[in-house]
Design a protein around this motif. Structure first.
Motif, short mmCIF file in Angstrom:
data_model
loop_
_atom_site.label_atom_id
_atom_site.label_comp_id
_atom_site.label_asym_id
_atom_site.label_seq_id
_atom_site.Cartn_x
_atom_site.Cartn_y
_atom_site.Cartn_z
N VAL A 112 12.28 -38.59 -7.83
CA VAL A 112 12.52 -37.44 -6.96
C VAL A 112 11.27 -36.99 -6.22
CG1 VAL A 112 14.50 -36.59 -8.26
CG2 VAL A 112 12.21 -35.82 -8.88
N PHE A 113 10.08 -37.43 -6.67
CA PHE A 113 8.84 -37.02 -6.02
C PHE A 113 7.74 -37.99 -6.38
CE2 PHE A 113 4.82 -34.58 -5.97
CZ PHE A 113 4.82 -34.17 -4.64
N VAL A 114 6.88 -38.30 -5.41
CA VAL A 114 5.72 -39.16 -5.65
C VAL A 114 4.48 -38.42 -5.18
CG1 VAL A 114 4.63 -41.39 -5.19
CG2 VAL A 114 7.12 -41.24 -5.31
N GLU A 115 3.56 -38.18 -6.11
CA GLU A 115 2.27 -37.56 -5.79
C GLU A 115 1.26 -38.66 -5.57
OE1 GLU A 115 -1.24 -35.16 -8.11
OE2 GLU A 115 0.80 -34.95 -8.85
N GLU B 71 7.45 -38.61 -10.27
CA GLU B 71 8.33 -37.71 -11.00
C GLU B 71 9.76 -38.17 -10.81
OE1 GLU B 71 9.60 -33.00 -10.84
OE2 GLU B 71 7.62 -33.58 -10.10
N SER B 72 10.47 -38.28 -11.93
CA SER B 72 11.87 -38.66 -11.88
C SER B 72 12.70 -37.58 -12.55
CB SER B 72 12.09 -40.01 -12.59
OG SER B 72 12.00 -39.84 -13.99
N PRO C 262 11.63 -40.62 -1.63
CA PRO C 262 11.03 -41.16 -2.85
C PRO C 262 11.92 -42.18 -3.55
CG PRO C 262 11.76 -38.90 -3.19
CD PRO C 262 11.89 -39.19 -1.73
N GLU C 263 13.21 -42.16 -3.23
CA GLU C 263 14.14 -43.11 -3.84
C GLU C 263 13.84 -44.56 -3.47
OE1 GLU C 263 16.02 -41.68 0.01
OE2 GLU C 263 15.01 -40.69 -1.66
N LEU C 264 13.00 -44.78 -2.45
CA LEU C 264 12.60 -46.15 -2.10
C LEU C 264 11.92 -46.84 -3.27
CD1 LEU C 264 11.26 -45.72 1.55
CD2 LEU C 264 13.35 -46.91 0.82
#
Length: 125
Positions: free
Chosen positions: A38-41, A59-60, A86-88
């Protein structure tokens, strides 16, 4: 399917070396373990890291996983597509779901696995 044109870490990251640069991502196994991302930092372009340092996090729905660089280098580019999609990381972990591109600082990878070695690690479970 584990591409044989890259190297792998025990932490389920992959590294593709290209003309003094390295593209870094997580493996298909890692994205399956994480679940829906759901999010990539990611680090900012221009940041320098030594091998083994944390450079970001994924983050998943199930967990947060730190991302470590297996090589030293300076962030040349981050995958800006991941900000909106982010689902890529789940859909194409070895392609469109790559994370960062590093300009290598000369510290070459020394303890990375080939695709067949990584496959053996997974099989050993």
């Amino acid at each position: 399917m584990i591409p044989d044109d890259r190297l792998y870490t025990e932490q389920h990251e992959w590294l593709k070396l290209e003309d003094g640069e390295a593209v870094l991502g997580i493996t298909d196994f890692a994205q399956q373990e994480l679940g829906d991302v759901v999010f990539v930092e990611m680090p900012a372009a221009g940041q320098a890291f030594e091998a083994g340092f944390e450079i970001g996090a994924i983050e998943s729905v199930k967990a947060v996983a730190e991302i470590y660089t297996p090589v030293g280098g300076t962030v040349k580019e981050t995958n800006s597509q991941l900000e909106d999609a982010p689902e890529l990381v789940n859909e194409d972990p070895y392609g469109e779901g790559w994370l960062v591109r590093l300009q290598l600082s000369g510290e070459g990878p020394d303890d990375l696995m080939t695709a067949s070695e990584y496959e053996s690690l997974l099989a050993a479970g």
